[in-house]
Design a protein around this motif. Structure first.
Motif, mmCIF file in Angstrom:
data_model
loop_
_atom_site.group_PDB
_atom_site.id
_atom_site.type_symbol
_atom_site.label_atom_id
_atom_site.label_comp_id
_atom_site.label_asym_id
_atom_site.label_seq_id
_atom_site.Cartn_x
_atom_site.Cartn_y
_atom_site.Cartn_z
ATOM 1 N N SER A 72 0.831 -1.199 0.000
ATOM 2 C CA SER A 72 0.000 0.000 0.000
ATOM 3 C C SER A 72 0.870 1.255 0.000
ATOM 4 C CB SER A 72 -0.914 -0.004 1.226
ATOM 5 O OG SER A 72 -0.156 -0.002 2.400
ATOM 6 N N GLY A 73 0.420 2.264 -0.726
ATOM 7 C CA GLY A 73 1.156 3.525 -0.777
ATOM 8 C C GLY A 73 2.293 3.503 -1.771
ATOM 9 N N ASP A 74 3.246 4.417 -1.582
ATOM 10 C CA ASP A 74 4.382 4.542 -2.491
ATOM 11 C C ASP A 74 5.560 3.659 -2.096
ATOM 12 O OD1 ASP A 74 3.031 6.395 -3.984
ATOM 13 O OD2 ASP A 74 3.882 8.122 -2.934
ATOM 14 N N VAL A 75 5.501 3.075 -0.905
ATOM 15 C CA VAL A 75 6.591 2.231 -0.419
ATOM 16 C C VAL A 75 6.071 0.820 -0.205
ATOM 17 C CG1 VAL A 75 8.267 1.865 1.431
ATOM 18 C CG2 VAL A 75 7.733 4.176 0.701
ATOM 19 N N TYR A 76 6.744 -0.145 -0.801
ATOM 20 C CA TYR A 76 6.388 -1.550 -0.602
ATOM 21 C C TYR A 76 7.164 -2.049 0.608
ATOM 22 C CZ TYR A 76 4.781 -6.169 -1.858
ATOM 23 O OH TYR A 76 4.140 -7.378 -1.847
ATOM 24 N N LYS A 77 6.464 -2.597 1.592
ATOM 25 C CA LYS A 77 7.098 -3.017 2.840
ATOM 26 C C LYS A 77 7.040 -4.533 2.981
ATOM 27 C CE LYS A 77 5.826 1.260 5.106
ATOM 28 N NZ LYS A 77 5.040 1.891 6.146
ATOM 29 N N ALA A 78 8.095 -5.080 3.540
ATOM 30 C CA ALA A 78 8.151 -6.508 3.828
ATOM 31 C C ALA A 78 8.677 -6.701 5.247
ATOM 32 C CB ALA A 78 9.060 -7.224 2.840
ATOM 33 N N THR A 79 8.063 -7.627 5.963
ATOM 34 C CA THR A 79 8.505 -7.981 7.306
ATOM 35 C C THR A 79 8.797 -9.470 7.329
ATOM 36 O OG1 THR A 79 7.111 -6.251 8.252
ATOM 37 C CG2 THR A 79 7.893 -7.962 9.746
ATOM 38 N N VAL A 80 10.003 -9.821 7.728
ATOM 39 C CA VAL A 80 10.417 -11.220 7.819
ATOM 40 C C VAL A 80 10.636 -11.548 9.284
ATOM 41 C CG1 VAL A 80 12.214 -12.877 7.232
ATOM 42 C CG2 VAL A 80 11.479 -11.206 5.542
ATOM 43 N N ARG A 81 10.025 -12.624 9.725
ATOM 44 C CA ARG A 81 10.116 -13.045 11.124
ATOM 45 C C ARG A 81 10.790 -14.412 11.180
ATOM 46 N NH1 ARG A 81 6.968 -11.256 15.565
ATOM 47 N NH2 ARG A 81 6.682 -12.883 17.121
ATOM 48 N N LEU A 82 11.866 -14.517 11.969
ATOM 49 C CA LEU A 82 12.611 -15.763 12.134
ATOM 50 C C LEU A 82 12.596 -16.192 13.590
ATOM 51 C CD1 LEU A 82 15.857 -14.999 10.093
ATOM 52 C CD2 LEU A 82 13.802 -16.140 9.298
ATOM 53 N N ASN A 83 12.599 -17.494 13.814
ATOM 54 C CA ASN A 83 12.718 -18.007 15.178
ATOM 55 C C ASN A 83 14.124 -17.755 15.700
ATOM 56 O OD1 ASN A 83 10.111 -19.016 15.195
ATOM 57 N ND2 ASN A 83 10.730 -21.004 14.443
ATOM 58 N N ILE A 84 14.230 -17.349 16.967
ATOM 59 C CA ILE A 84 15.530 -17.185 17.607
ATOM 60 C C ILE A 84 16.060 -18.583 17.901
ATOM 61 C CG2 ILE A 84 16.791 -16.316 19.600
ATOM 62 C CD1 ILE A 84 14.684 -14.135 19.849
ATOM 63 N N PRO A 85 17.224 -18.928 17.378
ATOM 64 C CA PRO A 85 17.748 -20.276 17.581
ATOM 65 C C PRO A 85 18.358 -20.481 18.970
ATOM 66 C CG PRO A 85 19.264 -19.006 16.260
ATOM 67 C CD PRO A 85 18.062 -18.131 16.492
ATOM 68 N N VAL A 86 18.279 -21.722 19.453
ATOM 69 C CA VAL A 86 18.938 -22.112 20.696
ATOM 70 C C VAL A 86 19.981 -23.166 20.345
ATOM 71 C CG1 VAL A 86 18.633 -23.101 22.991
ATOM 72 C CG2 VAL A 86 16.827 -21.717 21.995
ATOM 73 N N LEU A 87 21.215 -22.752 20.178
ATOM 74 C CA LEU A 87 22.357 -23.593 19.841
ATOM 75 C C LEU A 87 22.277 -24.249 18.469
ATOM 76 C CD1 LEU A 87 23.054 -25.281 23.283
ATOM 77 C CD2 LEU A 87 24.098 -23.239 22.343
ATOM 78 N N TYR A 88 21.130 -24.225 17.837
ATOM 79 C CA TYR A 88 20.947 -24.810 16.511
ATOM 80 C C TYR A 88 19.720 -24.130 15.890
ATOM 81 C CZ TYR A 88 20.012 -28.217 12.871
ATOM 82 O OH TYR A 88 19.788 -28.803 11.662
#
Length: 109
Positions: A72-88
């Motif tokens: 929406s609007g003049d700027v295309y936005k993307a949000t990427v969500r990753l799991n915080i790893p625990v040793l692996y």
């Protein structure tokens, strides 16, 4: 001397594990930011389908990625969500979010 060695080995291993965890968290931040920037750029040029594809191209499946694309609007936005790893990367206990944006543009047919 052997008793001191046996006593310090667990502390050294714990320190190594803590440093490794910090490295993984930093790498997750880097991956999320890069994937969000690439996804926003692809989405601004080619649309939402390419946005998700571009983000997945840079992040492996073990990171538990989710992508939200918004054009929406003049700027295309993307949000990427990753799991915080625990040793692996397959083991997680939270999430890290990377956000990116790109000016809207369309390729000519």
């Amino acid at each position: 001397m052997a008793v001191e060695f046996v006593g310090t080995v667990p502390l050294i291993l714990l320190l190594v594990a803590a440093v490794w965890e910090c490295v993984l968290i930093g790498y997750a931040f880097s991956l999320a930011g890069n994937a969000a920037d690439e996804a926003a750029r692809a989405g601004a040029v080619k649309g939402a389908g390419e946005c998700r594809t571009a983000a997945a191209k840079y992040v492996g499946s073990a990171w538990g990625m989710s992508v939200v694309c918004d054009g929406s609007g003049d700027v295309y936005k993307a949000t990427v969500r990753l799991n915080i790893p625990v040793l692996y990367p397959g083991l997680g206990f939270g999430a890290i979010e990377g956000k990116g944006g790109a000016a809207m543009e369309r390729e000519r047919p």
